[in-house]
Design a protein around this motif. Structure first.
Motif, PDB file in Angstrom:
ATOM      1  N   ILE A  50       0.873  -1.164   0.000  1.00  0.00           N
ATOM      2  CA  ILE A  50       0.000   0.000   0.000  1.00  0.00           C
ATOM      3  C   ILE A  50       0.914   1.219   0.000  1.00  0.00           C
ATOM      4  O   ILE A  50       1.792   1.336   0.867  1.00  0.00           O
ATOM      5  N   VAL A  51       0.748   2.093  -0.972  1.00  0.00           N
ATOM      6  CA  VAL A  51       1.646   3.238  -1.114  1.00  0.00           C
ATOM      7  C   VAL A  51       0.830   4.526  -1.073  1.00  0.00           C
ATOM      8  O   VAL A  51      -0.353   4.549  -1.416  1.00  0.00           O
ATOM      9  N   GLY A  52       1.474   5.602  -0.643  1.00  0.00           N
ATOM     10  CA  GLY A  52       0.850   6.912  -0.646  1.00  0.00           C
ATOM     11  C   GLY A  52       1.278   7.711  -1.862  1.00  0.00           C
ATOM     12  O   GLY A  52       2.412   7.586  -2.336  1.00  0.00           O
ATOM     13  N   VAL A  53       0.365   8.512  -2.384  1.00  0.00           N
ATOM     14  CA  VAL A  53       0.660   9.418  -3.495  1.00  0.00           C
ATOM     15  C   VAL A  53       0.333  10.822  -3.019  1.00  0.00           C
ATOM     16  O   VAL A  53      -0.828  11.186  -2.844  1.00  0.00           O
ATOM     17  N   TYR A  54       1.385  11.608  -2.796  1.00  0.00           N
ATOM     18  CA  TYR A  54       1.212  12.906  -2.153  1.00  0.00           C
ATOM     19  C   TYR A  54       0.749  13.988  -3.127  1.00  0.00           C
ATOM     20  O   TYR A  54      -0.104  14.806  -2.803  1.00  0.00           O
ATOM     21  N   LYS A  55       1.308  13.999  -4.337  1.00  0.00           N
ATOM     22  CA  LYS A  55       0.983  15.043  -5.317  1.00  0.00           C
ATOM     23  C   LYS A  55       0.122  14.466  -6.436  1.00  0.00           C
ATOM     24  O   LYS A  55       0.531  13.536  -7.120  1.00  0.00           O
ATOM     25  N   PRO A  56      -1.077  14.995  -6.620  1.00  0.00           N
ATOM     26  CA  PRO A  56      -1.939  14.486  -7.695  1.00  0.00           C
ATOM     27  C   PRO A  56      -1.386  14.880  -9.057  1.00  0.00           C
ATOM     28  O   PRO A  56      -0.663  15.866  -9.202  1.00  0.00           O
ATOM     29  N   GLY A  57      -1.746  14.091 -10.063  1.00  0.00           N
ATOM     30  CA  GLY A  57      -1.363  14.417 -11.430  1.00  0.00           C
ATOM     31  C   GLY A  57       0.028  13.955 -11.834  1.00  0.00           C
ATOM     32  O   GLY A  57       0.440  14.162 -12.979  1.00  0.00           O
ATOM     33  N   VAL A  58       0.768  13.337 -10.922  1.00  0.00           N
ATOM     34  CA  VAL A  58       2.108  12.841 -11.233  1.00  0.00           C
ATOM     35  C   VAL A  58       1.994  11.362 -11.600  1.00  0.00           C
ATOM     36  O   VAL A  58       1.277  10.608 -10.934  1.00  0.00           O
ATOM     37  N   PRO A  59       2.674  10.907 -12.649  1.00  0.00           N
ATOM     38  CA  PRO A  59       2.644   9.473 -12.968  1.00  0.00           C
ATOM     39  C   PRO A  59       3.056   8.643 -11.753  1.00  0.00           C
ATOM     40  O   PRO A  59       3.964   9.036 -11.004  1.00  0.00           O
ATOM     41  N   LEU A  60       2.388   7.506 -11.556  1.00  0.00           N
ATOM     42  CA  LEU A  60       2.641   6.693 -10.369  1.00  0.00           C
ATOM     43  C   LEU A  60       4.113   6.341 -10.224  1.00  0.00           C
ATOM     44  O   LEU A  60       4.671   6.393  -9.126  1.00  0.00           O
ATOM     45  N   SER A  61       4.756   6.015 -11.315  1.00  0.00           N
ATOM     46  CA  SER A  61       6.163   5.599 -11.258  1.00  0.00           C
ATOM     47  C   SER A  61       7.070   6.720 -10.762  1.00  0.00           C
ATOM     48  O   SER A  61       8.164   6.461 -10.233  1.00  0.00           O
ATOM     49  N   ASP A  62       6.634   7.970 -10.915  1.00  0.00           N
ATOM     50  CA  ASP A  62       7.449   9.110 -10.486  1.00  0.00           C
ATOM     51  C   ASP A  62       6.944   9.731  -9.183  1.00  0.00           C
ATOM     52  O   ASP A  62       7.475  10.762  -8.731  1.00  0.00           O
ATOM     53  N   SER A  63       5.946   9.126  -8.568  1.00  0.00           N
ATOM     54  CA  SER A  63       5.299   9.744  -7.415  1.00  0.00           C
ATOM     55  C   SER A  63       6.006   9.366  -6.116  1.00  0.00           C
ATOM     56  O   SER A  63       6.912   8.537  -6.080  1.00  0.00           O
ATOM     57  N   ASP A  64       5.563   9.993  -5.041  1.00  0.00           N
ATOM     58  CA  ASP A  64       6.047   9.660  -3.699  1.00  0.00           C
ATOM     59  C   ASP A  64       4.986  10.064  -2.699  1.00  0.00           C
ATOM     60  O   ASP A  64       3.966  10.651  -3.049  1.00  0.00           O
TER      61      ASP A  64
END
Length: 646
Positions: A564-578
């Motif tokens: 289960i991962v968090g995505v902090y910034k919307p609109g960023v490709p998942l592979s480049d997200s954090d």
């Protein structure tokens, strides 16, 4: 005569008045609002300190009023008890409420003083009449299941039990031990029957708190089970043996029931005997009274909430991270009394954290009735300042010791098919607990190439507990939440390095590090300044040699795992997200049975989406093992086969 009216005028006026009276409506009608409807049906002495409409009507039937009862309470209750024209249900329910109202007034007059014998007797009278109504009238409780009056009487009983049991408990110290019955407030209290265990062989609470009046800040929901009996938090003594790595729960739920022995209505109303039952709602979903199985009430959140509120974890976790006191070695905290027949979930928190990381996770997961009957939760509380390898070894030892203590044979359901759940650094450690190191971590040791064979052997022996390990055979499923399996660049930031420099490692670890440094240098080398031991923040860097080598270790093929991962910034490709701390590329694991990305900061474990996913995974795991235990059904043995432990 002046001032006098002729008699015929008086007669005419009287006749007109009679005719007008005959023409008036004696009964009127009006519509009431929904609020008035609810108030009229549901209000009683507990909800608004006024007698319920049903009790007032019963008083009317026997030509009594509330003022009559206030002026002469014995005459009032005797009139209701012995007057013909009332059926048993109406008679007993009214008496239960009247005695409860009288007890509440006695308590108000006492102005916060401990319950007197008079108040205790009045609460017991109320509970007895409610008990008689429920079990010794013509209809069974099931036949009145949809009646508001039964719900009111059940509330009268539960509240009266709460007050009476509190009174009994406060008198326990003066009663001593070894008694089978004791006179209290004119009643003969029979020795309590209990299966509530608080660890350290302790069945007698040191503190008893009614759960009904507790509200918690920080917990999303309160998980209860409606039913018979009064809900308490039973608090045991703090453990005296601090060397053992496990901590049994000393905050546990307790449901209290009062039984008034008798085989008929008349015998119940005449008895002065009362027996206290203290039931563990994790083990007991019902109690048998008068040959009927009656569902027990329970509050599963209250003990957890009181434990957290009194824990001081927030302060301890920071002190532990900086090495300024607090926790020095891992502890395995059992959230419920150990049950050999429930599957085990083990949770590991992250850096600078504590069991508070799981505040809503544990409450929401165990709030699910099916999961509560199927699983027990253990939380690993560990110092987050020491290197990952050292924590890994110590946590593994603590879990192994705990399992062996409760189940030396290793054959219990609780010791097999364990689920590991780890957040952040706890997720990294959880993955290593199910991984094989073989010889792949020796490359991180900066040993001198000209070390003698003897020194190389000594060095290997010193480092083997930290660099050589195999998967925990008891674990067959794992969930990793926002785990930096490949480290994080945040650990290289100036702020992180500044915090890292403030960290003090435990003396024992520093001494162990010095011994390892000496072995790395060789016995013929002049002693110099020992190498700096990495701490946990160093280890979490994506440039750290240990973390880079550990990320390549293979997991056990017997373990199913999920991320289960968090995505902090919307609109960023998942592979480049954090998630603001851990990059997706570090948290992602190939081969996972499932992966869920949640719009969230790093504390993704507290989000409703993550909790729903955890519930799904735990149901999936239990169903695959034929272990899922629906509430309301008879508990059956889990069919999960014991694992072949090496």
């Amino acid at each position: 005569m002046k001032g006098r009216h002729p008699i015929w005028i008086i007669r005419v006026v009287a006749l007109a008045a009679l005719l007008l009276a005959a023409g008036c409506d004696i009964v009127g009608v009006r519509h009431i609002t929904p609020k008035e409807y609810a108030t009229q049906r549901r209000s009683d002495v507990l909800s608004n300190q006024a007698l319920s409409d049903s009790t007032v009507q019963t008083l009317n039937v026997v030509a009594l009023s509330r003022d009559d009862c206030a002026a002469n309470f014995p005459r009032c209750t005797n009139t209701i008890l012995y007057t013909d024209g009332l059926d048993d249900e109406r008679r007993l329910s009214a008496l239960s409420e009247l005695w409860l109202a009288y007890a509440l007034q006695t308590d108000r007059n006492a102005k916060g003083q401990p319950a007197s014998d008079q108040a205790l007797d009045e609460y017991l009278q109320s509970a007895r009449y409610a008990y008689a109504y429920l079990f010794f009238t013509a209809r069974s409780p099931g036949e009145r299941a949809f009646e508001m009056r039964q719900s009111q009487v059940l509330d009268f009983y539960n509240y009266a039990v709460q007050q009476a049991v509190e009174g009994f408990f406060k008198r326990l110290p003066e009663l001593g031990t070894g008694w089978n019955s004791v006179p209290v407030a004119g009643w003969n209290v029979l020795r309590p029957s209990t299966d509530v265990y608080m660890g350290s062989s302790d069945y007698i609470p040191k503190e008893l708190i009614p759960a009904e009046g507790l509200r918690f800040r920080g917990l999303r929901n309160i998980y209860r089970r409606d039913g018979f009996g009064s809900e308490f938090v039973a608090i045991g003594a703090m453990p005296s043996d601090t060397d053992q790595p496990w901590r049994e729960p000393n905050y546990v739920p307790l449901t209290a029931v009062l039984e008034f022995p008798g085989d008929s209505l008349s015998s119940v109303l005449m008895t002065n005997d009362v027996r206290v039952y203290a039931k563990n709602p994790y083990l007991d979903g019902a109690i048998t009274l008068d040959g009927q199985s009656i569902p027990l009430s329970a509050n599963f959140t209250a003990p957890y909430g009181v434990w957290l509120a009194r824990s001081g974890f927030a302060r301890q976790s920071i002190r532990s991270l900086l090495g300024r006191g607090g926790l020095t070695k891992p502890e395995v905290l059992l959230m419920q009394p150990y049950d050999p027949n429930r599957l085990t979930v083990i949770m590991l928190h992250g850096l600078a954290s504590s069991p508070e990381a799981w505040i809503n996770v544990v409450n929401e997961v165990m709030g699910d009735a099916q999961l509560r009957r199927t699983y027990q939760v253990w939380e690993v509380y560990y110092p987050t300042n020491v290197p990952v390898a050292a924590n890994l070894a110590q946590i593994r030892r603590a879990i192994d010791d705990t399992l062996h203590h409760f189940d030396p044979s290793g054959n219990a359901v609780a010791s097999n098919h364990i689920v590991l759940i780890g957040h952040s650094m706890g997720g990294l450690i959880a993955r290593l607990l199910v991984s094989s190191s073989d010889d792949k971590l020796w490359s991180v040791v900066p040993a001198r190439p000209d070390l003698s064979d003897a020194d190389k052997q000594k060095l290997r022996q010193r480092l083997a507990p930290y660099l050589q390990f195999s998967p925990m055979p008891q674990v067959t499923r794992a969930v990793f939440l926002a785990a930096p399996h490949r480290g994080t660049p945040v650990a290289r930031w100036k702020l992180a390095r500044w915090i890292g420099n403030l960290i003090r490692l435990p003396i024992t670890l520093l001494e162990e590090g010095k011994g390892i440094t000496d072995n790395m240098q060789g016995k013929d080398t002049m002693p110099g300044k020992p190498s700096r031991l990495p701490n946990s923040i160093d280890n979490l860097s994506d440039a750290d040699p240990f973390i880079k080598a550990a990320s390549t270790l293979p997991m056990s093929p017997d373990v199913r795992y999920h991320t289960i991962v968090g995505v902090y910034k919307p609109g960023v490709p998942l592979s480049d997200s954090d998630d603001g701390v851990v990059p997706y590329a570090s948290a992602h694991l190939d081969g996972a049975d499932s992966e869920l990305a949640v719009p969230s900061w790093h504390d993704v474990q507290e989000t409703p989406q993550a909790i729903i996913e955890l519930r799904r995974i735990l149901r999936l795991h239990a169903a695959a093992l034929n272990c899922l235990q629906p509430e309301g059904t008879q508990r059956t043995p889990c069919l999960a086969p014991p694992l072949a432990h090496p």
